[in-house]
Write an enzyme that holds these catalytic residues in place. Structure first.
Site, PDB file in Angstrom:
ATOM      1  N   ARG A  57      36.247 -23.415  44.632  1.00  0.00           N
ATOM      2  CA  ARG A  57      35.247 -23.000  43.626  1.00  0.00           C
ATOM      3  C   ARG A  57      34.718 -24.202  42.852  1.00  0.00           C
ATOM      4  O   ARG A  57      35.458 -25.127  42.521  1.00  0.00           O
ATOM      5  CB  ARG A  57      35.891 -22.005  42.652  1.00  0.00           C
ATOM      6  CG  ARG A  57      34.996 -21.698  41.453  1.00  0.00           C
ATOM      7  CD  ARG A  57      35.353 -20.410  40.785  1.00  0.00           C
ATOM      8  NE  ARG A  57      36.641 -20.455  40.133  1.00  0.00           N
ATOM      9  CZ  ARG A  57      37.189 -19.394  39.515  1.00  0.00           C
ATOM     10  NH1 ARG A  57      36.552 -18.240  39.489  1.00  0.00           N
ATOM     11  NH2 ARG A  57      38.363 -19.504  38.943  1.00  0.00           N
TER      12      ARG A  57
ATOM     13  N   ARG B 127      37.384 -26.477  38.072  1.00  0.00           N
ATOM     14  CA  ARG B 127      38.222 -26.108  36.927  1.00  0.00           C
ATOM     15  C   ARG B 127      39.631 -26.682  37.082  1.00  0.00           C
ATOM     16  O   ARG B 127      40.174 -26.718  38.178  1.00  0.00           O
ATOM     17  CB  ARG B 127      38.308 -24.575  36.823  1.00  0.00           C
ATOM     18  CG  ARG B 127      37.123 -23.968  36.114  1.00  0.00           C
ATOM     19  CD  ARG B 127      37.080 -22.459  36.191  1.00  0.00           C
ATOM     20  NE  ARG B 127      38.345 -21.779  35.942  1.00  0.00           N
ATOM     21  CZ  ARG B 127      38.465 -20.454  35.884  1.00  0.00           C
ATOM     22  NH1 ARG B 127      37.403 -19.681  36.052  1.00  0.00           N
ATOM     23  NH2 ARG B 127      39.635 -19.886  35.660  1.00  0.00           N
TER      24      ARG B 127
ATOM     25  N   ARG C 244      48.647 -17.819  38.688  1.00  0.00           N
ATOM     26  CA  ARG C 244      47.666 -16.846  38.187  1.00  0.00           C
ATOM     27  C   ARG C 244      47.696 -15.554  39.013  1.00  0.00           C
ATOM     28  O   ARG C 244      47.533 -14.461  38.473  1.00  0.00           O
ATOM     29  CB  ARG C 244      46.266 -17.457  38.182  1.00  0.00           C
ATOM     30  CG  ARG C 244      46.086 -18.442  37.019  1.00  0.00           C
ATOM     31  CD  ARG C 244      44.980 -19.447  37.278  1.00  0.00           C
ATOM     32  NE  ARG C 244      43.681 -18.851  37.365  1.00  0.00           N
ATOM     33  CZ  ARG C 244      42.656 -19.383  38.050  1.00  0.00           C
ATOM     34  NH1 ARG C 244      42.815 -20.541  38.686  1.00  0.00           N
ATOM     35  NH2 ARG C 244      41.507 -18.781  38.074  1.00  0.00           N
TER      36      ARG C 244
HETATM   37  P1  ADP Z   1      36.426 -14.495  39.534  1.00  0.00           P
HETATM   38  O1  ADP Z   1      35.414 -14.485  38.414  1.00  0.00           O
HETATM   39  O2  ADP Z   1      36.846 -13.112  39.934  1.00  0.00           O
HETATM   40  O3  ADP Z   1      37.604 -15.395  39.293  1.00  0.00           O
HETATM   41  P2  ADP Z   1      34.316 -15.905  41.015  1.00  0.00           P
HETATM   42  O4  ADP Z   1      33.141 -14.989  40.884  1.00  0.00           O
HETATM   43  O5  ADP Z   1      34.297 -17.153  40.226  1.00  0.00           O
HETATM   44  O6  ADP Z   1      35.702 -15.080  40.809  1.00  0.00           O
HETATM   45  O7  ADP Z   1      34.460 -16.246  42.579  1.00  0.00           O
HETATM   46  C1  ADP Z   1      35.520 -17.085  43.034  1.00  0.00           C
HETATM   47  C2  ADP Z   1      35.005 -17.994  44.147  1.00  0.00           C
HETATM   48  O8  ADP Z   1      34.690 -17.221  45.306  1.00  0.00           O
HETATM   49  C3  ADP Z   1      33.738 -18.754  43.784  1.00  0.00           C
HETATM   50  O9  ADP Z   1      33.814 -20.008  44.423  1.00  0.00           O
HETATM   51  C4  ADP Z   1      32.614 -17.886  44.390  1.00  0.00           C
HETATM   52  O10 ADP Z   1      31.463 -18.644  44.725  1.00  0.00           O
HETATM   53  C5  ADP Z   1      33.288 -17.330  45.630  1.00  0.00           C
HETATM   54  N1  ADP Z   1      32.880 -15.955  45.969  1.00  0.00           N
HETATM   55  C6  ADP Z   1      32.566 -14.944  45.121  1.00  0.00           C
HETATM   56  N2  ADP Z   1      32.284 -13.822  45.813  1.00  0.00           N
HETATM   57  C7  ADP Z   1      32.439 -14.128  47.124  1.00  0.00           C
HETATM   58  C8  ADP Z   1      32.298 -13.390  48.353  1.00  0.00           C
HETATM   59  N3  ADP Z   1      31.972 -12.090  48.354  1.00  0.00           N
HETATM   60  N4  ADP Z   1      32.536 -14.041  49.517  1.00  0.00           N
HETATM   61  C9  ADP Z   1      32.908 -15.355  49.514  1.00  0.00           C
HETATM   62  N5  ADP Z   1      33.044 -16.107  48.412  1.00  0.00           N
HETATM   63  C10 ADP Z   1      32.821 -15.492  47.223  1.00  0.00           C
HETATM   64  P1  AMP Z   2      39.294 -16.604  34.165  1.00  0.00           P
HETATM   65  O1  AMP Z   2      38.130 -17.470  33.840  1.00  0.00           O
HETATM   66  O2  AMP Z   2      39.000 -15.144  34.000  1.00  0.00           O
HETATM   67  O3  AMP Z   2      39.879 -16.929  35.533  1.00  0.00           O
HETATM   68  O4  AMP Z   2      40.419 -16.944  33.085  1.00  0.00           O
HETATM   69  C1  AMP Z   2      40.969 -18.246  32.985  1.00  0.00           C
HETATM   70  C2  AMP Z   2      42.186 -18.245  32.076  1.00  0.00           C
HETATM   71  O5  AMP Z   2      41.806 -17.836  30.757  1.00  0.00           O
HETATM   72  C3  AMP Z   2      43.308 -17.276  32.468  1.00  0.00           C
HETATM   73  O6  AMP Z   2      44.186 -17.811  33.453  1.00  0.00           O
HETATM   74  C4  AMP Z   2      43.992 -17.057  31.114  1.00  0.00           C
HETATM   75  O7  AMP Z   2      44.801 -18.168  30.763  1.00  0.00           O
HETATM   76  C5  AMP Z   2      42.814 -17.040  30.154  1.00  0.00           C
HETATM   77  N1  AMP Z   2      42.269 -15.670  29.959  1.00  0.00           N
HETATM   78  C6  AMP Z   2      41.035 -15.209  30.319  1.00  0.00           C
HETATM   79  N2  AMP Z   2      40.871 -13.926  29.972  1.00  0.00           N
HETATM   80  C7  AMP Z   2      42.031 -13.555  29.359  1.00  0.00           C
HETATM   81  C8  AMP Z   2      42.493 -12.330  28.786  1.00  0.00           C
HETATM   82  N3  AMP Z   2      41.727 -11.224  28.764  1.00  0.00           N
HETATM   83  N4  AMP Z   2      43.729 -12.322  28.258  1.00  0.00           N
HETATM   84  C9  AMP Z   2      44.505 -13.424  28.260  1.00  0.00           C
HETATM   85  N5  AMP Z   2      44.145 -14.595  28.799  1.00  0.00           N
HETATM   86  C10 AMP Z   2      42.910 -14.672  29.343  1.00  0.00           C
END
Ligand code: ADP
Ligand code: AMP
Length: 215
Positions: free
Chosen positions: A127, A160, A171
């Site tokens: 990502r 990230r 996670r």
């Molecule tokens: P989340 O918000 O649930 O953590 P993201 O939307 O950031 O996930 O997506 C995680 C990664 O997977 C990103 O690199 C994104 O571009 C990719 N991704 C999202 N949806 C799909 C999909 N349907 N197929 C393949 N890759 C995807």
């Molecule tokens: P995300 O961007 O959703 O993958 O979140 C990144 C990180 O932020 C997580 O691994 C947690 O450490 C923190 N975080 C995000 N949303 C929450 C939530 N609703 N409650 C607690 N921690 C959170």
């Protein structure tokens, strides 16, 4: 319209939220983005949150809930909200329910984006995210038009700190232990729609849109 997007890290919540917010004119509240922005600013909230985020653990409830409710104050002039990454524990879900009840409203639908674990690891470690607008890309599956540049705002893309294999593994474990019960909670309330997230981005979007249009 109050919608919750549920799913393990990497399921595609942020990707879908961006598309859905545009289609349905919803305020997108992503707790991860709010916390990362606080970390970047070095605010007291950010300093406290950082130690948990770096380890892949959840940030303690009250910090997150406070941040969400500040955002919700903007609710009055928008048609609805899309919660992304919140609630992540039963405690947060209960808190949200009480707060919405006080405002005379409630959750319309919770969408669970289901993706197998092996696929999640590949997605998260590849990502890339925009520094400016937090749009999500992938080195192979969702490339920007210009390498390392956000299509949406021209911002720089970065990896990230918590998208390393070690933190991703933690996670995913945290999701199973603490967030999977939230999925069951909305299922029991009859509010859950499960969509197949292991398919093209546009197809996931069509499934979610169909569920929201049916409400
Ligand atoms: P989340 O918000 O649930 O953590 P993201 O939307 O950031 O996930 O997506 C995680 C990664 O997977 C990103 O690199 C994104 O571009 C990719 N991704 C999202 N949806 C799909 C999909 N349907 N197929 C393949 N890759 C995807
Ligand atoms: P995300 O961007 O959703 O993958 O979140 C990144 C990180 O932020 C997580 O691994 C947690 O450490 C923190 N975080 C995000 N949303 C929450 C939530 N609703 N409650 C607690 N921690 C959170």
């Amino acid at each position: 319209m109050l919608i919750i997007l549920l799913g393990p890290p990497g399921a595609g919540k942020g990707t879908q939220a961006e598309l859905l917010a545009a289609k349905y004119q919803l305020l997108h509240i992503a707790t991860g983005d709010i916390l990362r922005s606080a970390v970047n600013k070095g605010s007291p909230l950010g300093k406290k949150a950082r130690e948990f985020m770096d380890k892949g653990q959840l940030v303690p409830g009250e910090i997150v809930v406070q941040a969400v409710f500040e955002k919700l104050e903007e609710l009055s002039d928008i048609p609805g909200v899309l919660f992304d990454g919140f609630p992540r524990t039963l405690e947060q879900a209960n808190y949200l329910e009480r707060a919405l009840k006080q405002r005379g409203t409630g959750i319309d639908r919770a969408i669970y984006i289901e993706v197998p674990e092996e696929e999640l690891v590949t997605r998260l470690t590849g990502r890339r995210v925009c520094r400016e607008c937090a749009s999500s890309y992938h080195l192979k599956f969702n490339q920007p038009k210009v390498r390392n540049v956000c299509d949406r705002c021209g911002g720089e893309l970065f990896q990230r700190d918590d998208d390393t294999l070690k933190t991703v593994t933690e996670r995913l474990e945290v999701f199973k232990q603490q967030t999977a019960p939230v999925v069951d909670y909305y299922r029991e309330l009859g509010l859950l729609t499960v969509v197949n997230g292991n398919t093209e981005i546009s197809q996931v979007f069509n499934q979610i849109s169909a569920a929201l249009d049916q409400r």
